[in-house]
Design an enzyme around this catalytic site. Sequence first.
Site, short mmCIF file in Angstrom:
data_model
loop_
_atom_site.label_atom_id
_atom_site.label_comp_id
_atom_site.label_asym_id
_atom_site.label_seq_id
_atom_site.Cartn_x
_atom_site.Cartn_y
_atom_site.Cartn_z
N THR A 163 0.85 -1.18 0.00
CA THR A 163 0.00 0.00 0.00
C THR A 163 0.89 1.24 0.00
O THR A 163 1.79 1.36 0.83
CB THR A 163 -0.90 0.01 1.24
OG1 THR A 163 -1.60 -1.23 1.33
CG2 THR A 163 -1.90 1.15 1.18
N LYS A 165 2.22 4.74 0.79
CA LYS A 165 2.13 5.65 1.93
C LYS A 165 2.98 6.89 1.63
O LYS A 165 3.95 6.80 0.91
CB LYS A 165 2.64 4.97 3.21
CG LYS A 165 1.98 3.64 3.53
CD LYS A 165 0.57 3.81 4.02
CE LYS A 165 -0.03 2.45 4.42
NZ LYS A 165 -1.39 2.58 4.95
N ASP A 193 -4.67 3.29 -1.08
CA ASP A 193 -5.30 3.07 0.22
C ASP A 193 -6.80 3.26 0.08
O ASP A 193 -7.28 3.86 -0.88
CB ASP A 193 -4.71 4.02 1.28
CG ASP A 193 -4.53 3.31 2.61
OD1 ASP A 193 -5.51 2.68 3.06
OD2 ASP A 193 -3.45 3.38 3.19
N GLU A 194 -7.54 2.75 1.07
CA GLU A 194 -8.99 2.70 0.93
C GLU A 194 -9.62 4.09 0.81
O GLU A 194 -10.68 4.24 0.20
CB GLU A 194 -9.62 1.94 2.11
CG GLU A 194 -9.45 2.59 3.46
CD GLU A 194 -8.15 2.19 4.16
OE1 GLU A 194 -8.03 2.47 5.36
OE2 GLU A 194 -7.26 1.62 3.50
N HIS A 284 -11.42 -3.98 -0.60
CA HIS A 284 -10.99 -3.55 0.73
C HIS A 284 -12.19 -3.57 1.66
O HIS A 284 -13.31 -3.29 1.24
CB HIS A 284 -10.38 -2.15 0.68
CG HIS A 284 -9.59 -1.82 1.91
ND1 HIS A 284 -10.19 -1.45 3.09
CD2 HIS A 284 -8.26 -1.82 2.16
CE1 HIS A 284 -9.25 -1.24 4.01
NE2 HIS A 284 -8.07 -1.46 3.47
N SER A 369 -2.68 -8.04 5.39
CA SER A 369 -2.20 -6.66 5.34
C SER A 369 -2.44 -5.99 6.68
O SER A 369 -3.48 -6.18 7.29
CB SER A 369 -2.95 -5.90 4.23
OG SER A 369 -2.58 -4.54 4.21
#
EC number: 4.1.1.39
Length: 440
Positions: A163, A165, A193-194, A284, A369
């Site tokens: 993911t 960041k 990311d979600e 997700h 995750s």
Amino acid sequence: VGFKAGVRDYRLTYYTPEYKTKDTDILAAFRMTPQPGVPAEEAGAAVAAESSTGTWTTVWTDGLTSLDRYKGRCYDIEPVAGEENQYIAYVAYPLDLFEEGSVTNLFTSIVGNVFGFKALRALRLEDLRIPPAYSKTFIGPPHGIQVERDKLNKYGRPLLGCTIKPKLGLSAKNYGRAVYECLRGGLDFTKDDENVNSQPFMRWRDRFLFVAEALFKSQAETGEIKGHYLNATAGTCEEMLKRAAFARELGAPIVMHDYLTGGFTANTSLAFYCRDNGLLLHIHRAMHAVIDRQRNHGMHFRVLAKALRMSGGDHIHAGTVVGKLEGEREVTLGFVDLLRDDYIEKDRSRGIYFTQDWVSMPGVLPVASGGIHVWHMPALTEIFGDDSVLQFGGGTLGHPWGNAPGAVANRVALEACVQARNEGRDLAREGNEIIRERSK
């Protein structure tokens, strides 16, 4: 002649311990805590009634249909060991109560109203048995595990992801750069990311374009097929499908959806689009802990996992057992099997209340995750096996030398653990030494 109106005990109609369940019934296991003074049989019958045909009184229109055909039935109640005034209530629902192919309707009926019932202090849906007669009406995963491996040409090991960041704040160009560094280092996937949708600092179209550039560049350098979970979640279904269509036009292999915040209707619509257009679908589970974290109230994640398999998704986040997020090993492996396997036997030690037969529905890859890093690799390889995605966010990007070396470290560790496992070595005991040997 009329009929006798007034308040009527639910157990007189909906508690039927003599009932023999049918192969076509949808079965539910509820963990219920009745209010003081409410008998367990009355509470269980109330759950069956309020989640099917019942209301608090007799109504004249009851005479216009066959309640025996359509009502839910509480057919068994068992006390929970070690808990005071807590029971598992088993409820059977006739198949005709539910619209075919609609998780939305299934949940609206079974959990839509009964959880606010005053006779219950707490209620949790622990498991559902979905009969083949009903599961066959759903699309299921757009492609499934085997087709995904064939599309990616990757076999014999878990897939690796990351993911990106910080999850919010990067420009589209810098975001694409981070994706490229991870993929060229050896990862199979990177991920939005979600909560990355289309914010002022990075609009979705710009992100998709820069990520596509990163995909093609890393593929050309490594000779491997790469993917990035482009989050198509949006405020409307129309906008969501527009984003998925743009990802397809760019040649991206996979898109992503937040299935709980987006909703099951939107998710199934996207799953149909993905199947028709050759896109993989990553799911997700943002918001799941609001629903599943309380042990006495809400819904267990295994139910949400079954619902996702029916609604449609090729990957879903499933906890890690070893990372920063909550998850018990045996229970986690129980719903991992419910995601991947065709036939899962009842096993109460793993929280599986019913035998589940998915018949020919494709499986879903579980995604580990959340707070995992390279030294978790031996345990993750052993726990999740080959048919999984191991996703390291900070565990890749937190490498002191940068994203690409972080990705290299994860790929080296994974291949070392898979080879050692195949050679019969004990990963639990020798795992760290195996990684150190390979990294010299």
